[in-house]
Design a protein around this motif. Structure first.
Motif, PDB file in Angstrom:
ATOM      1  N   GLN A 149      31.487  51.884  20.556  1.00 23.02           N
ATOM      2  CA  GLN A 149      32.137  50.701  20.044  1.00 23.02           C
ATOM      3  C   GLN A 149      32.425  50.657  18.655  1.00 23.02           C
ATOM      4  OE1 GLN A 149      29.289  47.779  21.559  1.00 23.02           O
ATOM      5  NE2 GLN A 149      30.314  47.607  23.618  1.00 23.02           N
ATOM      6  N   THR A 150      31.855  51.618  17.909  1.00 20.97           N
ATOM      7  CA  THR A 150      31.844  51.849  16.479  1.00 20.97           C
ATOM      8  C   THR A 150      32.455  53.075  15.783  1.00 20.97           C
ATOM      9  OG1 THR A 150      29.575  52.550  16.368  1.00 20.97           O
ATOM     10  CG2 THR A 150      29.810  50.348  16.253  1.00 20.97           C
ATOM     11  N   TRP A 151      31.617  53.858  15.407  1.00 17.34           N
ATOM     12  CA  TRP A 151      32.415  55.007  14.726  1.00 17.34           C
ATOM     13  C   TRP A 151      32.708  56.029  15.911  1.00 17.34           C
ATOM     14  CZ3 TRP A 151      29.787  59.660  15.730  1.00 17.34           C
ATOM     15  CH2 TRP A 151      28.318  59.448  16.104  1.00 17.34           C
ATOM     16  N   GLY A 152      32.195  55.964  16.836  1.00 16.39           N
ATOM     17  CA  GLY A 152      32.927  56.857  18.042  1.00 16.39           C
ATOM     18  C   GLY A 152      33.948  56.689  18.794  1.00 16.39           C
ATOM     19  N   TRP A 185      28.152  48.850  10.826  1.00 14.91           N
ATOM     20  CA  TRP A 185      29.352  49.292  10.949  1.00 14.91           C
ATOM     21  C   TRP A 185      30.780  48.273  10.611  1.00 14.91           C
ATOM     22  CZ3 TRP A 185      33.657  49.144  14.151  1.00 14.91           C
ATOM     23  CH2 TRP A 185      34.732  50.083  13.870  1.00 14.91           C
ATOM     24  N   SER A 186      30.346  47.186  11.425  1.00 16.08           N
ATOM     25  CA  SER A 186      31.674  46.127  11.339  1.00 16.08           C
ATOM     26  C   SER A 186      31.793  45.641   9.742  1.00 16.08           C
ATOM     27  CB  SER A 186      31.125  45.067  12.104  1.00 16.08           C
ATOM     28  OG  SER A 186      31.023  45.503  13.476  1.00 16.08           O
ATOM     29  N   GLU A 187      30.788  45.763   9.163  1.00 14.66           N
ATOM     30  CA  GLU A 187      30.804  45.297   7.858  1.00 14.66           C
ATOM     31  C   GLU A 187      31.606  45.983   6.869  1.00 14.66           C
ATOM     32  OE1 GLU A 187      28.022  42.552   4.714  1.00 14.66           O
ATOM     33  OE2 GLU A 187      27.084  44.298   5.444  1.00 14.66           O
ATOM     34  N   GLN A 188      31.031  47.265   6.966  1.00 12.03           N
ATOM     35  CA  GLN A 188      31.821  48.327   6.402  1.00 12.03           C
ATOM     36  C   GLN A 188      33.210  48.364   6.746  1.00 12.03           C
ATOM     37  OE1 GLN A 188      30.444  50.537   3.628  1.00 12.03           O
ATOM     38  NE2 GLN A 188      29.079  48.757   3.817  1.00 12.03           N
ATOM     39  N   SER A 233      35.337  46.303   7.711  1.00 17.59           N
ATOM     40  CA  SER A 233      35.873  44.896   6.886  1.00 17.59           C
ATOM     41  C   SER A 233      36.064  45.316   5.497  1.00 17.59           C
ATOM     42  CB  SER A 233      35.158  43.765   7.247  1.00 17.59           C
ATOM     43  OG  SER A 233      34.925  43.333   8.500  1.00 17.59           O
ATOM     44  N   ALA A 234      35.022  45.993   4.871  1.00 12.99           N
ATOM     45  CA  ALA A 234      35.008  46.471   3.573  1.00 12.99           C
ATOM     46  C   ALA A 234      35.925  47.501   3.301  1.00 12.99           C
ATOM     47  CB  ALA A 234      33.802  46.566   3.001  1.00 12.99           C
ATOM     48  N   GLY A 235      36.573  48.258   4.359  1.00 16.11           N
ATOM     49  CA  GLY A 235      37.511  49.439   4.101  1.00 16.11           C
ATOM     50  C   GLY A 235      36.754  50.651   3.874  1.00 16.11           C
ATOM     51  N   HIS A 236      35.613  50.743   4.287  1.00 23.78           N
ATOM     52  CA  HIS A 236      34.747  51.984   4.068  1.00 23.78           C
ATOM     53  C   HIS A 236      34.461  52.496   5.396  1.00 23.78           C
ATOM     54  CE1 HIS A 236      33.451  49.561   0.232  1.00 23.78           C
ATOM     55  NE2 HIS A 236      34.668  50.172   0.397  1.00 23.78           N
ATOM     56  N   ALA A 237      34.651  52.191   6.649  1.00 23.10           N
ATOM     57  CA  ALA A 237      34.377  52.908   7.958  1.00 23.10           C
ATOM     58  C   ALA A 237      35.500  53.148   8.328  1.00 23.10           C
ATOM     59  CB  ALA A 237      33.429  51.999   8.578  1.00 23.10           C
TER      60      ALA A 237
END
Length: 391
Positions: free
Chosen positions: A124-127, A382-385, A387-391
């Protein structure tokens, strides 16, 4: 009176002798305890170690590159491999990398059998394979086997649902990490030949796909605002708390194509690099005897939590492992293979093998951080990053 004086002198003499005996016994016990402690801490062993720089030798001796090249070309090399990994795949994900797929990144995640929630959080995140529509990504999880039929039933159900489990028939245990890692290398070589980069990770890592792509674009100057060279040349022990960068040079990574991307023929093997001594104290989880490894330093190694390899390096490391004596720790085994086939590991301080303290701005350039075994925490960070454009 004479009898009393004699008795008193004898008692005094025996008291002195008794005190001396107690003192000698105490000294002996302290000496024995100190000796045993020093032995257990491996102090004596360090005096018997060989010098890594002048005496290093590790089977198979000789130039492995011609043998590796023959295997890559599909030819039979003149020398048979000395290292045969004895396992079979139970689940293969045959269709993960179809013939028309050309993924930029292949995530290969080492996971424990019962870590169902961690795997779901990674999906659900980086994968998430659809996270960046403009970049083709594939994801698999590497598993061994266990003894609980109910857990295996759940793994079978998980694989039917998601189609991303690669499972081999060795026991899923820390001591088999090298087998698990090399099963991932083999799968990537044989079943995902079009993937340009393979990213190996544990299932308790935070990973920023965006920052990983930034790093791959130009490894020798990441992060972009800090021109920092990366190939380790000055061999020194950097422990966990050392903050300053080692003396490094950036040679070998200038091979970029006309679009500024790293040339795909470049042999990139990158993460957080150490050059440290083996653990010799017997109580350590990472204890290594002189019989296993007699030298005072490991080769430069990339910590196993998260690292990236280009396709070219993947092939060399995979086939080079056939001619490198097996070692129980996967990061050290890969370091030995890399040393013998002349691949220098690339250091980047934005791969954190410990848990970097979180802040929204502080994770701007983080590529990977250990310590995210809590699925909810991973999702939140991960969700916060993202939203910040870093992930």
């Amino acid at each position: 009176m004479r009898l009393l004086r004699t008795t008193w002198r004898l008692r005094r003499k025996f008291s002195v002798l008794s005190a001396k005996c107690v003192t000698l016994t105490t000294v002996s016990l302290v000496t024995i305890c100190v000796t045993v402690f020093v032995y257990c801490m491996g102090v004596f062993t360090h005096f018997l170690e060989k010098d890594y720089y002048t005496e290093f030798s590790y089977p198979l001796e000789g130039n492995l590159q011609p043998l590796v090249k023959e295997l890559i070309l599909g030819n039979e090399p003149p020398i048979k491999p000395i290292n045969v990994f004895n396992y079979s795949y139970l689940k293969l994900c045959h269709d993960k990398c179809s013939s028309n797929a050309s993924p930029k990144l292949l995530f290969v995640v080492k996971s424990a059998l019962h870590h169902f929630e961690q795997r779901q959080a990674i999906r659900q995140t980086w994968g998430n394979q659809l996270h960046l529509p403009q970049v083709e990504v594939r994801r698999i999880f590497l598993l061994g086997t266990g003894f609980d039929p109910e857990i295996q039933r759940k793994v079978d159900e998980e694989d039917r649902l998601h189609g991303d489990i690669v499972q081999a028939d060795f026991h899923d245990d820390y001591r088999n990490n090298t087998l698990k890692t090399m099963s991932g290398f083999k799968w990537a070589v044989e079943h995902c030949p079009s993937a340009r980069y393979a990213v190996f990770s544990d299932d308790d890592m935070y990973v920023s796909t965006k920052n990983l792509l930034r790093f791959i674009r130009n490894p020798s100057s990441y992060p972009e605002q800090e021109s920092q060279p990366l190939l380790v040349k000055d061999f020194e022990h950097r422990d966990r708390s050392l903050k300053e960068e080692p003396a490094l040079v950036g040679e070998g990574l200038e091979e970029q194509n006309e679009f500024g991307n790293l040339n795909e023929e470049a042999k990139l093997y990158a993460g957080y690099v150490f050059h440290s001594p083996p653990q010799r104290h017997h109580s350590s989880k990472w204890y290594v005897s002189l019989q296993e490894y007699p030298y005072h330093l490991w080769p430069p190694y990339v910590t196993a939590g998260a690292y990236v390899v280009s396709r070219s390096a993947l092939l060399d490391l995979h086939y080079g492992s056939f001619y490198t004596k097996y070692f129980q720790f996967d990061d050290i085994f890969l370091a030995l293979v890399a040393l013998k086939i002349n691949i220098e590991p690339v250091h980047c301080s934005e791969f954190y093998f410990w848990k970097k303290s979180y802040s929204k701005l502080g994770y701007r350039d983080v590529i990977a951080s250990h310590g995210y075994g809590d699925p909810d925490e991973l999702r939140r960070v991960w969700s916060e990053q993202k939203s910040a454009g870093h992930a």
